[in-house]
Design a protein around this motif. Structure first.
Motif, PDB file in Angstrom:
ATOM      1  N   ASP A   7      29.022  36.338  36.639  1.00 14.81           N
ATOM      2  CA  ASP A   7      29.848  37.151  35.734  1.00 14.81           C
ATOM      3  C   ASP A   7      30.548  38.304  36.458  1.00 14.81           C
ATOM      4  OD1 ASP A   7      27.899  38.995  36.154  1.00 14.81           O
ATOM      5  OD2 ASP A   7      27.316  39.224  34.063  1.00 14.81           O
ATOM      6  N   MET A   8      30.639  38.222  37.781  1.00 12.57           N
ATOM      7  CA  MET A   8      31.343  39.267  38.543  1.00 12.57           C
ATOM      8  C   MET A   8      32.801  38.887  38.758  1.00 12.57           C
ATOM      9  SD  MET A   8      28.794  40.146  41.651  1.00 12.57           S
ATOM     10  CE  MET A   8      27.070  40.502  41.395  1.00 12.57           C
ATOM     11  N   SER A   9      33.661  39.906  38.816  1.00 15.61           N
ATOM     12  CA  SER A   9      35.043  39.662  39.225  1.00 15.61           C
ATOM     13  C   SER A   9      35.045  39.394  40.731  1.00 15.61           C
ATOM     14  CB  SER A   9      35.914  40.879  38.910  1.00 15.61           C
ATOM     15  OG  SER A   9      35.529  41.974  39.716  1.00 15.61           O
ATOM     16  N   GLU A  74      42.007  34.115  40.402  1.00 27.59           N
ATOM     17  CA  GLU A  74      41.738  35.557  40.360  1.00 27.59           C
ATOM     18  C   GLU A  74      41.997  36.221  41.711  1.00 27.59           C
ATOM     19  OE1 GLU A  74      37.787  36.398  39.054  1.00 27.59           O
ATOM     20  OE2 GLU A  74      38.123  38.556  39.102  1.00 27.59           O
ATOM     21  N   ASP A  80      43.112  45.696  39.265  1.00 30.03           N
ATOM     22  CA  ASP A  80      43.604  46.379  38.066  1.00 30.03           C
ATOM     23  C   ASP A  80      43.133  47.841  38.084  1.00 30.03           C
ATOM     24  OD1 ASP A  80      41.003  46.500  37.193  1.00 30.03           O
ATOM     25  OD2 ASP A  80      41.263  45.162  35.503  1.00 30.03           O
ATOM     26  N   GLU A  81      43.434  48.576  37.007  1.00 24.65           N
ATOM     27  CA  GLU A  81      43.173  50.031  37.004  1.00 24.65           C
ATOM     28  C   GLU A  81      41.696  50.367  37.187  1.00 24.65           C
ATOM     29  OE1 GLU A  81      44.728  50.857  33.035  1.00 24.65           O
ATOM     30  OE2 GLU A  81      42.661  51.147  32.365  1.00 24.65           O
ATOM     31  N   ARG A  82      40.789  49.579  36.588  1.00 25.61           N
ATOM     32  CA  ARG A  82      39.351  49.857  36.709  1.00 25.61           C
ATOM     33  C   ARG A  82      38.878  49.615  38.138  1.00 25.61           C
ATOM     34  NH1 ARG A  82      34.278  46.890  35.772  1.00 25.61           N
ATOM     35  NH2 ARG A  82      35.552  45.029  35.926  1.00 25.61           N
ATOM     36  N   GLU A  83      39.324  48.514  38.735  1.00 26.78           N
ATOM     37  CA  GLU A  83      38.917  48.189  40.098  1.00 26.78           C
ATOM     38  C   GLU A  83      39.492  49.195  41.094  1.00 26.78           C
ATOM     39  OE1 GLU A  83      38.685  43.357  39.337  1.00 26.78           O
ATOM     40  OE2 GLU A  83      40.566  44.310  39.905  1.00 26.78           O
ATOM     41  N   ARG A 142      29.704  47.474  38.469  1.00 23.79           N
ATOM     42  CA  ARG A 142      28.566  46.897  37.745  1.00 23.79           C
ATOM     43  C   ARG A 142      28.047  47.857  36.687  1.00 23.79           C
ATOM     44  NH1 ARG A 142      26.671  42.336  36.412  1.00 23.79           N
ATOM     45  NH2 ARG A 142      28.776  42.148  37.125  1.00 23.79           N
ATOM     46  N   ARG A 143      27.916  49.131  37.051  1.00 27.31           N
ATOM     47  CA  ARG A 143      27.292  50.103  36.161  1.00 27.31           C
ATOM     48  C   ARG A 143      28.246  50.601  35.084  1.00 27.31           C
ATOM     49  NH1 ARG A 143      26.564  56.357  37.494  1.00 27.31           N
ATOM     50  NH2 ARG A 143      28.794  56.049  37.368  1.00 27.31           N
ATOM     51  N   GLY A 144      29.532  50.697  35.440  1.00 23.77           N
ATOM     52  CA  GLY A 144      30.508  51.327  34.555  1.00 23.77           C
ATOM     53  C   GLY A 144      30.661  52.792  34.911  1.00 23.77           C
ATOM     54  N   PHE A 145      31.791  53.347  34.531  1.00 26.42           N
ATOM     55  CA  PHE A 145      32.042  54.752  34.845  1.00 26.42           C
ATOM     56  C   PHE A 145      33.092  55.310  33.888  1.00 26.42           C
ATOM     57  CE2 PHE A 145      36.112  53.960  36.994  1.00 26.42           C
ATOM     58  CZ  PHE A 145      35.974  52.619  37.310  1.00 26.42           C
TER      59      PHE A 145
ATOM     60  N   HIS B  35      37.242  40.954  33.189  1.00 25.89           N
ATOM     61  CA  HIS B  35      36.047  41.781  33.391  1.00 25.89           C
ATOM     62  C   HIS B  35      36.263  43.221  32.915  1.00 25.89           C
ATOM     63  CE1 HIS B  35      35.703  38.374  36.162  1.00 25.89           C
ATOM     64  NE2 HIS B  35      34.445  38.417  35.833  1.00 25.89           N
ATOM     65  N   THR B  36      37.495  43.685  33.005  1.00 17.12           N
ATOM     66  CA  THR B  36      37.785  45.027  32.508  1.00 17.12           C
ATOM     67  C   THR B  36      37.755  45.055  30.981  1.00 17.12           C
ATOM     68  OG1 THR B  36      39.003  45.686  34.472  1.00 17.12           O
ATOM     69  CG2 THR B  36      39.574  46.827  32.434  1.00 17.12           C
ATOM     70  N   LYS B  44      31.530  50.545  28.845  1.00 16.67           N
ATOM     71  CA  LYS B  44      31.266  50.947  30.228  1.00 16.67           C
ATOM     72  C   LYS B  44      32.487  51.550  30.908  1.00 16.67           C
ATOM     73  CE  LYS B  44      27.658  47.626  31.531  1.00 16.67           C
ATOM     74  NZ  LYS B  44      27.376  46.496  32.444  1.00 16.67           N
ATOM     75  N   TYR B  45      33.631  51.395  30.287  1.00 16.63           N
ATOM     76  CA  TYR B  45      34.868  51.881  30.902  1.00 16.63           C
ATOM     77  C   TYR B  45      35.855  52.291  29.824  1.00 16.63           C
ATOM     78  CZ  TYR B  45      39.288  51.902  33.401  1.00 16.63           C
ATOM     79  OH  TYR B  45      40.512  52.277  33.916  1.00 16.63           O
TER      80      TYR B  45
END
Lengths: 145, 71
Positions: A7-9, A74, A80-83, A142-145, B35-36, B44-45
């Protein structure tokens, strides 16, 4: 925090894999040097350094090619913005760590006047900062921020 | 675990209400990865303002119909 490869990007996979590679290669490099390399007056281990660079580059290419093959669609997309934000935070942490190690190494050099030890400390700082970039990015994703 | 951001959202419910569209489809429409979208739904985001507007526009609702402040 659960870690599941499926389930990881692709960027999270890349960050975990590259972090593991950098740590493994750092352990190999400093393991080959041994504790004697940190004594004053030792020579620079040029052969080990060249082998380290070759193996790290080859390993990085192998990791990225495998990830690209396993995640064809992919892998072509931009972060993207989160990464991008996760990577920017991890790079900031790594920059602080690198600054601390560099200043420490320079102070050590001023006290001992040994360029090889200065090189080792700088190199260790670079490897540590690279580890923080990769594993920090993976951890944030993984954790989120 | 860090404290979750004080921003709630109804992205999952809106997806389900709009024919259960996939996270990948929404991600493609908004310009982020699947995933986002998952991270947003799990709290989480918190997305950027631009992505928040894109999500709201995709569902044809206002931003405050998607996101809410819990601070």
């Amino acid at each position: 925090m659960t870690i599941s490869w499926s389930d990881m990007s692709v960027r999270e996979k890349s960050a975990w894999a590259m972090g593991a590679l950098v740590m493994a290669m750092a352990a190999w490099y400093f393991g080959r040097l041994g504790p004697a390399a940190w004594q004053p007056g030792m020579k620079l281990p040029v052969g080990t350094l060249i082998a380290y660079l070759f193996l790290t580059i080859a390993g990085s290419i192998a990791v990225q090619v495998m990830l690209a093959i396993a995640n064809r669609g992919e892998a072509r997309t931009l972060a993207d913005e989160r990464e991008a934000s996760a990577t920017a935070r991890a790079v900031s942490w790594a920059g602080h760590l690198l600054t601390l190690v560099l200043v420490g190494g320079l102070l050590w050099f001023m006290a001992h006047r040994d360029g090889v030890m200065l090189f080792h400390s700088m190199f260790a700082g670079l490897l540590a900062s690279q580890t923080v970039v990769h594993l920090g990015t993976a951890w944030l994703l993984r954790r989120g921020f | 675990m860090p404290a979750p951001p004080p921003i709630g959202n109804r992205v999952r419910k809106l997806r389900e209400a709009h024919g259960n569209i996939s996270q990948a489809t929404l991600g493609d429409a908004v310009g982020v990865t699947r995933h986002t979208i998952i991270a947003i739904e799990q709290g989480k985001y918190s997305p950027s303002l631009e992505s928040a507007f894109r999500i709201a526009r995709f569902f044809g609702v206002g931003v405050e119909d998607v996101f809410s402040w819990h601070g």
